[in-house]
Scaffold this active site. Structure first.
Site, PDB file in Angstrom:
ATOM      1  N   SER A 194      21.252  66.093  21.350  1.00 22.44           N
ATOM      2  CA  SER A 194      21.456  67.377  21.864  1.00 22.44           C
ATOM      3  C   SER A 194      20.208  67.767  22.894  1.00 22.44           C
ATOM      4  O   SER A 194      19.177  67.155  22.964  1.00 22.44           O
ATOM      5  CB  SER A 194      21.493  68.448  20.738  1.00 22.44           C
ATOM      6  N   TYR A 207      17.652  71.835  12.847  1.00 23.23           N
ATOM      7  CA  TYR A 207      18.713  71.070  13.763  1.00 23.23           C
ATOM      8  C   TYR A 207      17.894  70.209  15.010  1.00 23.23           C
ATOM      9  O   TYR A 207      18.233  69.165  15.097  1.00 23.23           O
ATOM     10  CB  TYR A 207      19.713  71.874  14.123  1.00 23.23           C
TER      11      TYR A 207
END
Length: 301
Positions: A194, A207
């Site tokens: 990401s 995360y």
């Protein structure tokens, strides 16, 4: 093969190729189902055209029920691959729809439901793929869990931290480890990292930590498996409109989602799929240990 349109290719301006999703008031219970979204994502159902780049390949896609995973499954099937979709039990409806789209493309589809935070479920995914597809040539580690905590680290419980780590990192480790005996020279692994791996948002601290770990894991495993002829790469999405967003973020965050990118909008899952196809196919035969950013212009720095 379903009828496909030229709409995606007619518009060449990336700032307007897809409209900003209508996100006003969009909130879903986790994990979020596609059919419950007011503005459903574009997975390439009408636009993706294959050219045989994955003919005869057998792919496992975790988190393949919706969002990026569904877009990748559609693209892989239209490129000639058979696909096993891994998803949670509560995502069965979406997973079955993805499988239907794979079959509609003329390929074999399998669905394996269960929680990847348990090693035995990761083993089951591998075993079912070998049994129902006849083997594994491509492993896409795409399943992920996040839950935004605007209050920061004080609001991240040990239970949440555990779930994020086990879904995003442990499952990837277990799947790679147990799939490896079934992979051979020419096989590929593609991991979803990401933009958060390089530009962490404070409310997504846990995360973002896992996504940075995925980059390191990808590079290290690529070096380890290079001599076996197995390539390992990653894709780093930016803000992509999927059910995970309204299911894990507050209303204000959802409403402005993606507008901070240079292209000024959230991306659609269909815009990610070509990167996965490239890394899974022989077109990227000299590429390993790399991460491709699909971020709307946000730099991977």
């Amino acid at each position: 093969m379903p009828e496909q349109s030229d709409d995606q290719y007619t518009e060449q301006d990336p700032t307007t190729q897809h409209e900003q999703p209508d996100t006003e008031g969009e909130q879903l219970a986790h994990p979020g189902l596609t059919g419950d979204m007011g503005d459903e994502p574009d997975h390439g159902e009408r636009s993706y055209r294959g050219s045989g780049r994955l003919e005869g390949r057998r792919a496992v896609i975790t988190g393949g029920d919706s969002g990026i995973g569904r877009a990748v499954a559609i693209a892989f099937a239209r490129e000639g691959a058979d696909v096993l979709v891994s998803a949670l039990e509560e995502e069965k409806e979406d997973a079955e729809e993805t499988a239907r789209l794979v079959r509609e493309a003329g390929r074999t589809a399998a669905v394996c439901l269960g929680d990847l935070t348990r090693e035995e479920q990761c083993v089951a995914v591998v075993e079912q793929a070998v049994e129902q597809l006849g083997g594994i040539d491509v492993l896409v580690n795409n399943a992920a869990y996040q839950m935004a905590q605007p209050g920061g680290i004080a609001d991240v419980t040990t239970e949440q931290f555990d779930r994020v780590m086990k879904t995003n990192l442990y499952a990837m480790f277990w799947l790679c480890k147990h799939a490896l005996p079934h992979l051979s020279s020419g096989s590929t692994i593609v991991n979803t990292t990401s933009i958060q791996s390089r530009q962490p948002s404070p409310e997504l601290l846990d995360y973002a930590t896992t996504k940075a770990g995925i980059v390191a894991f990808t590079q290290g495993l690529a070096a380890q498996l290079a001599e076996k002829g197995i390539r390992v790469n990653g894709v780093a999405p930016g803000p992509i409109w999927t059910p995970l967003i309204p299911a894990t973020m507050g209303e204000d965050q959802v409403e402005s989602f993606g507008t901070q990118t240079p292209l000024g909008r959230a991306g659609q899952p269909a815009e990610l799929a070509p990167a996965y196809v490239f890394l899974a196919s022989q077109e990227s035969s000299y590429v390993t240990g790399e991460v491709i950013g699909v971020t709307g212009g946000m730099p991977l720095t």
